[in-house]
Scaffold this active site. Structure first.
Site, PDB file in Angstrom:
ATOM      1  N   MET A  59      41.513  48.761  49.864  1.00 24.45           N
ATOM      2  CA  MET A  59      42.677  47.706  49.998  1.00 24.45           C
ATOM      3  C   MET A  59      44.054  48.673  50.585  1.00 24.45           C
ATOM      4  O   MET A  59      44.574  48.114  51.035  1.00 24.45           O
ATOM      5  CB  MET A  59      42.962  47.292  48.775  1.00 24.45           C
ATOM      6  CG  MET A  59      42.054  46.154  48.387  1.00 24.45           C
ATOM      7  SD  MET A  59      42.613  44.401  49.246  1.00 24.45           S
ATOM      8  CE  MET A  59      44.082  44.364  48.338  1.00 24.45           C
ATOM      9  N   PRO A 108      45.905  38.361  40.927  1.00 24.69           N
ATOM     10  CA  PRO A 108      44.420  38.854  40.847  1.00 24.69           C
ATOM     11  C   PRO A 108      43.574  38.524  42.123  1.00 24.69           C
ATOM     12  O   PRO A 108      42.784  39.216  42.304  1.00 24.69           O
ATOM     13  CB  PRO A 108      44.021  37.596  39.941  1.00 24.69           C
ATOM     14  CG  PRO A 108      45.036  37.141  39.137  1.00 24.69           C
ATOM     15  CD  PRO A 108      46.493  37.306  40.056  1.00 24.69           C
ATOM     16  N   HIS A 167      30.944  39.997  43.264  1.00 18.40           N
ATOM     17  CA  HIS A 167      31.613  41.088  44.147  1.00 18.40           C
ATOM     18  C   HIS A 167      30.861  42.432  44.233  1.00 18.40           C
ATOM     19  O   HIS A 167      29.730  42.435  43.800  1.00 18.40           O
ATOM     20  CB  HIS A 167      32.930  41.727  42.977  1.00 18.40           C
ATOM     21  CG  HIS A 167      33.905  40.657  43.122  1.00 18.40           C
ATOM     22  ND1 HIS A 167      34.031  39.447  42.344  1.00 18.40           N
ATOM     23  CD2 HIS A 167      35.237  40.730  43.689  1.00 18.40           C
ATOM     24  CE1 HIS A 167      34.946  38.879  42.651  1.00 18.40           C
ATOM     25  NE2 HIS A 167      35.976  39.640  43.376  1.00 18.40           N
ATOM     26  N   HIS A 168      31.297  43.290  44.993  1.00 17.30           N
ATOM     27  CA  HIS A 168      30.758  44.516  45.269  1.00 17.30           C
ATOM     28  C   HIS A 168      30.286  45.426  44.086  1.00 17.30           C
ATOM     29  O   HIS A 168      30.967  45.070  43.169  1.00 17.30           O
ATOM     30  CB  HIS A 168      31.588  45.321  46.197  1.00 17.30           C
ATOM     31  CG  HIS A 168      33.043  45.482  45.797  1.00 17.30           C
ATOM     32  ND1 HIS A 168      33.237  46.740  45.008  1.00 17.30           N
ATOM     33  CD2 HIS A 168      34.060  44.940  45.992  1.00 17.30           C
ATOM     34  CE1 HIS A 168      34.467  46.706  44.497  1.00 17.30           C
ATOM     35  NE2 HIS A 168      35.173  45.656  45.098  1.00 17.30           N
ATOM     36  N   LYS A 225      33.105  47.322  41.777  1.00 18.67           N
ATOM     37  CA  LYS A 225      34.283  46.565  41.130  1.00 18.67           C
ATOM     38  C   LYS A 225      34.091  47.249  39.372  1.00 18.67           C
ATOM     39  O   LYS A 225      33.011  47.105  38.887  1.00 18.67           O
ATOM     40  CB  LYS A 225      34.388  45.005  41.069  1.00 18.67           C
ATOM     41  CG  LYS A 225      35.552  44.329  40.769  1.00 18.67           C
ATOM     42  CD  LYS A 225      35.418  42.875  40.810  1.00 18.67           C
ATOM     43  CE  LYS A 225      36.363  42.263  40.183  1.00 18.67           C
ATOM     44  NZ  LYS A 225      37.682  42.913  40.384  1.00 18.67           N
TER      45      LYS A 225
END
Length: 266
Positions: free
Chosen positions: A15, A126, A155-156, A159
């Site tokens: 990110m 979030p 999710h991956h 996480k």
């Protein structure tokens, strides 16, 4: 538009990398510093694969704020570090946009009070994907008509938290329009503990963690003879940048804490 000076915490994450690229291509954003405990004393341009930006990197936020003038802190680190960063930012009167999750209700309450007292704009999101925010809003609308609902978030496998902040926020919004109800058979039992997922006021949340995934969520509503599914998929981190951009621009005009991107979009 007036220039906005930004500090990014966590520039080496997936990110964070996308956020650095956002800084580079957005004329009114100026990346003035970054926080990375492994690369203090270097510049963004020194990191492999990064654009040629001369923003200095600091090992900690305290030192950075002592030496750098900024308008907004963008935190894309971990829940543990993000909590420390937003607390410090509020104390120092620095606006912040926080992309980490895992805040408890008590922590959010305290941060809200502190931000209000200091009159400092703060956004905790979030999920930065506009589509995900719309998914949450649509689910909130549907809950008025469908009392039976379950959430599956995927999710991956790297996480750290489960369920995801998006799933928790979705359930919070659904609860505002839904009469509490225990779903399934009243005498239902789990043959294996956790088989029915987490239970929040009768709403079950199921968390999936697999390589190959990024961020996905299904909200499934059931009724007599029908089902409604609201789903959102993020296939890469670029999907979050429109929300990051909106949050940075919006927080400049806030004097309090806002939790959730749905509260700043029309």
């Amino acid at each position: 538009m007036k220039e906005i000076k930004v500090i990014i915490a966590g520039p080496r994450g997936r990110m964070g990398y996308e956020a650095v690229l956002l800084m580079e291509r957005t004329a009114h954003f100026n990346l003035v510093a970054a926080i990375d405990y492994k690369h203090g004393g270097e510049k963004i341009s020194d990191l492999p694969g990064m654009p040629a930006l001369d923003a200095p990197i600091y090992a900690d936020l305290h030192t950075c704020l002592d030496e750098v003038e900024a308008d907004v802190l963008l935190d894309l680190t971990t829940p543990e570090i993000g909590k420390k960063h937003v607390t410090l930012a509020v104390e120092r009167g620095l606006r912040s946009v926080i992309g980490t999750t895992g805040f408890t209700e008590e922590e959010l309450k305290q941060l809200t009070e502190n931000a209000k007292e200091k009159e400092v704009g703060t956004i905790i999101a979030p999920n930065f994907a506009i589509g995900a925010v719309l998914m949450m809003k649509f689910s909130q609308m549907a809950a008025k008509y469908f009392q039976d609902v379950e959430v599956i978030e995927l999710h991956h496998d790297q996480k750290l938290d489960a369920p995801s902040g998006t799933a928790v926020k979705t359930v919070e919004l659904i609860r505002q329009n839904r009469v509490p109800k225990e779903q399934g058979h009243p005498n239902e039992t789990e043959q294996l503990e956790g088989a029915r997922g987490a239970n929040v006021d009768g709403i079950h949340i199921h968390s999936v963690r697999l390589p190959g995934l990024i961020a996905h969520q299904e909200v499934m509503f059931g009724g007599d003879g029908q089902m409604l599914t609201v789903r959102h998929d993020s296939f890469n981190r670029a999907s979050f940048m429109s929300g990051v951009k909106l949050s940075i621009e919006t927080v400049m005009n806030l004097d309090h804490l806002v939790y959730g991107l749905e509260n700043i979009i029309d």
